[in-house]
Design an enzyme around this catalytic site. Sequence first.
Site, PDB file in Angstrom:
ATOM      1  N   CYS A 236      -0.930   1.413 -13.709  1.00 26.38           N
ATOM      2  CA  CYS A 236      -0.534   2.026 -12.436  1.00 26.38           C
ATOM      3  C   CYS A 236      -1.660   1.912 -11.409  1.00 26.38           C
ATOM      4  O   CYS A 236      -2.793   2.350 -11.647  1.00 26.38           O
ATOM      5  CB  CYS A 236      -0.177   3.494 -12.673  1.00 26.38           C
TER       6      CYS A 236
ATOM      7  N   HIS B 266       4.215   9.828  -4.665  1.00 24.59           N
ATOM      8  CA  HIS B 266       3.296   9.930  -3.518  1.00 24.59           C
ATOM      9  C   HIS B 266       4.059  10.391  -2.290  1.00 24.59           C
ATOM     10  O   HIS B 266       5.261  10.163  -2.162  1.00 24.59           O
ATOM     11  CB  HIS B 266       2.610   8.598  -3.252  1.00 24.59           C
TER      12      HIS B 266
ATOM     13  N   HIS C 273       3.948  10.082   1.842  1.00 27.35           N
ATOM     14  CA  HIS C 273       3.386   9.421   3.021  1.00 27.35           C
ATOM     15  C   HIS C 273       3.228  10.454   4.132  1.00 27.35           C
ATOM     16  O   HIS C 273       4.208  11.131   4.494  1.00 27.35           O
ATOM     17  CB  HIS C 273       4.350   8.353   3.548  1.00 27.35           C
TER      18      HIS C 273
ATOM     19  N   HIS D  52       4.226   5.720  -8.967  1.00 30.55           N
ATOM     20  CA  HIS D  52       3.415   6.930  -9.155  1.00 30.55           C
ATOM     21  C   HIS D  52       3.708   7.769  -7.920  1.00 30.55           C
ATOM     22  O   HIS D  52       3.426   7.340  -6.791  1.00 30.55           O
ATOM     23  CB  HIS D  52       1.925   6.571  -9.261  1.00 30.55           C
TER      24      HIS D  52
ATOM     25  N   ASN E  69       9.502   8.700  -1.177  1.00 28.51           N
ATOM     26  CA  ASN E  69      10.531   7.807  -1.693  1.00 28.51           C
ATOM     27  C   ASN E  69      10.620   7.936  -3.211  1.00 28.51           C
ATOM     28  O   ASN E  69       9.587   7.962  -3.891  1.00 28.51           O
ATOM     29  CB  ASN E  69      10.205   6.357  -1.318  1.00 28.51           C
TER      30      ASN E  69
ATOM     31  N   CYS F  17      -3.077   5.352 -10.358  1.00 28.20           N
ATOM     32  CA  CYS F  17      -3.964   5.911 -11.382  1.00 28.20           C
ATOM     33  C   CYS F  17      -5.344   5.257 -11.286  1.00 28.20           C
ATOM     34  O   CYS F  17      -6.374   5.932 -11.429  1.00 28.20           O
ATOM     35  CB  CYS F  17      -3.379   5.717 -12.770  1.00 28.20           C
TER      36      CYS F  17
ATOM     37  N   ASP G 123      -3.259   4.779   3.325  1.00 29.03           N
ATOM     38  CA  ASP G 123      -2.356   3.705   2.901  1.00 29.03           C
ATOM     39  C   ASP G 123      -2.894   2.383   3.455  1.00 29.03           C
ATOM     40  O   ASP G 123      -3.284   2.293   4.622  1.00 29.03           O
ATOM     41  CB  ASP G 123      -0.941   3.964   3.444  1.00 29.03           C
TER      42      ASP G 123
ATOM     43  N   HIS H 278      -0.342  11.234 -13.715  1.00 28.20           N
ATOM     44  CA  HIS H 278       0.677  10.203 -13.487  1.00 28.20           C
ATOM     45  C   HIS H 278       2.066  10.793 -13.673  1.00 28.20           C
ATOM     46  O   HIS H 278       2.432  11.236 -14.766  1.00 28.20           O
ATOM     47  CB  HIS H 278       0.497   9.010 -14.427  1.00 28.20           C
TER      48      HIS H 278
HETATM   49  P1  5GP Z   1       6.402   3.315  -1.384  1.00 28.86           P
HETATM   50  O1  5GP Z   1       7.067   2.114  -0.823  1.00 28.86           O
HETATM   51  O2  5GP Z   1       6.345   3.276  -2.891  1.00 28.86           O
HETATM   52  O3  5GP Z   1       6.922   4.623  -0.870  1.00 28.86           O
HETATM   53  O4  5GP Z   1       4.906   3.267  -0.837  1.00 28.86           O
HETATM   54  C1  5GP Z   1       3.859   2.678  -1.525  1.00 28.86           C
HETATM   55  C2  5GP Z   1       2.718   2.543  -0.559  1.00 28.86           C
HETATM   56  O5  5GP Z   1       1.553   2.218  -1.292  1.00 28.86           O
HETATM   57  C3  5GP Z   1       2.924   1.428   0.476  1.00 28.86           C
HETATM   58  O6  5GP Z   1       2.970   1.990   1.781  1.00 28.86           O
HETATM   59  C4  5GP Z   1       1.716   0.534   0.275  1.00 28.86           C
HETATM   60  O7  5GP Z   1       1.147   0.092   1.479  1.00 28.86           O
HETATM   61  C5  5GP Z   1       0.747   1.417  -0.484  1.00 28.86           C
HETATM   62  N1  5GP Z   1      -0.144   0.679  -1.356  1.00 28.86           N
HETATM   63  C6  5GP Z   1       0.218  -0.230  -2.294  1.00 28.86           C
HETATM   64  N2  5GP Z   1      -0.891  -0.697  -2.911  1.00 28.86           N
HETATM   65  C7  5GP Z   1      -1.946  -0.060  -2.346  1.00 28.86           C
HETATM   66  C8  5GP Z   1      -3.352  -0.128  -2.584  1.00 28.86           C
HETATM   67  O8  5GP Z   1      -3.858  -0.868  -3.429  1.00 28.86           O
HETATM   68  N3  5GP Z   1      -4.141   0.679  -1.827  1.00 28.86           N
HETATM   69  C9  5GP Z   1      -3.633   1.515  -0.881  1.00 28.86           C
HETATM   70  N4  5GP Z   1      -4.499   2.251  -0.188  1.00 28.86           N
HETATM   71  N5  5GP Z   1      -2.299   1.598  -0.632  1.00 28.86           N
HETATM   72  C10 5GP Z   1      -1.478   0.821  -1.362  1.00 28.86           C
HETATM   73 ZN    ZN Z   2      -0.148   6.499 -12.016  1.00 30.73          ZN
END
Ligand code: 5GP
Ligand code: ZN
Length: 146
Positions: free
Chosen positions: A7, A103, A105, A101, A90, A10, A33, A49
């Site tokens: 992950c 989260h 925003h 994992h 989401n 993680c 992000d 996690h």
């Molecule tokens: P989701 O689409 O799952 O709601 O959002 C996942 C978010 O994680 C995305 O906005 C993406 O930009 C962010 N993200 C993915 N990989 C990384 C990373 O390695 N570092 C950071 N800081 N954000 C990440």
């Molecule tokens: Zn995780």
Amino acid sequence: MAYDADCIFCKIIRNEIPNTVVYEDDVVKAFLDITQVTPGHTLVVPKTHVADIFGYDADLAAAVFSRIPKIAQAIKASDPAIIGMNIVNNNGKVAYQSVLHSHFHLIPRYQPTEGFAMTFTDNSADYTPEQLQQVAAKISAQLSAE
Ligand code: 5GP
Ligand code: ZN
């Protein structure tokens, strides 16, 4: 504290990959992000996690959710140009979750038209009051079965 070696969040929690931290304590980590949909776009993640909201119990929810207002308030206070914020969570690929994992925003808003937009389609004409009552009753039955 649950840890998933596959992950990416993680790994960010353990600083195994680079990240730009905003805040952390024993329960959550908040970091920028990578996409910066708007400047200051921050992710708040539980340190344990858990894939999505369906994996929370009330204690984890209370611990994680209680951190969100102060982080949101700090983001807003960091720039007088911030006049609003979308908080987006989401759950599931169908709901645009790409990192499994959990989260939240925190997307600061500066103007009506920028990197973030949402559409709520009004389907109210498709339902009678009786149908809405049936939908609500099915959900309520699940809650009272707990
Ligand atoms: P989701 O689409 O799952 O709601 O959002 C996942 C978010 O994680 C995305 O906005 C993406 O930009 C962010 N993200 C993915 N990989 C990384 C990373 O390695 N570092 C950071 N800081 N954000 C990440
Ligand atoms: Zn995780």
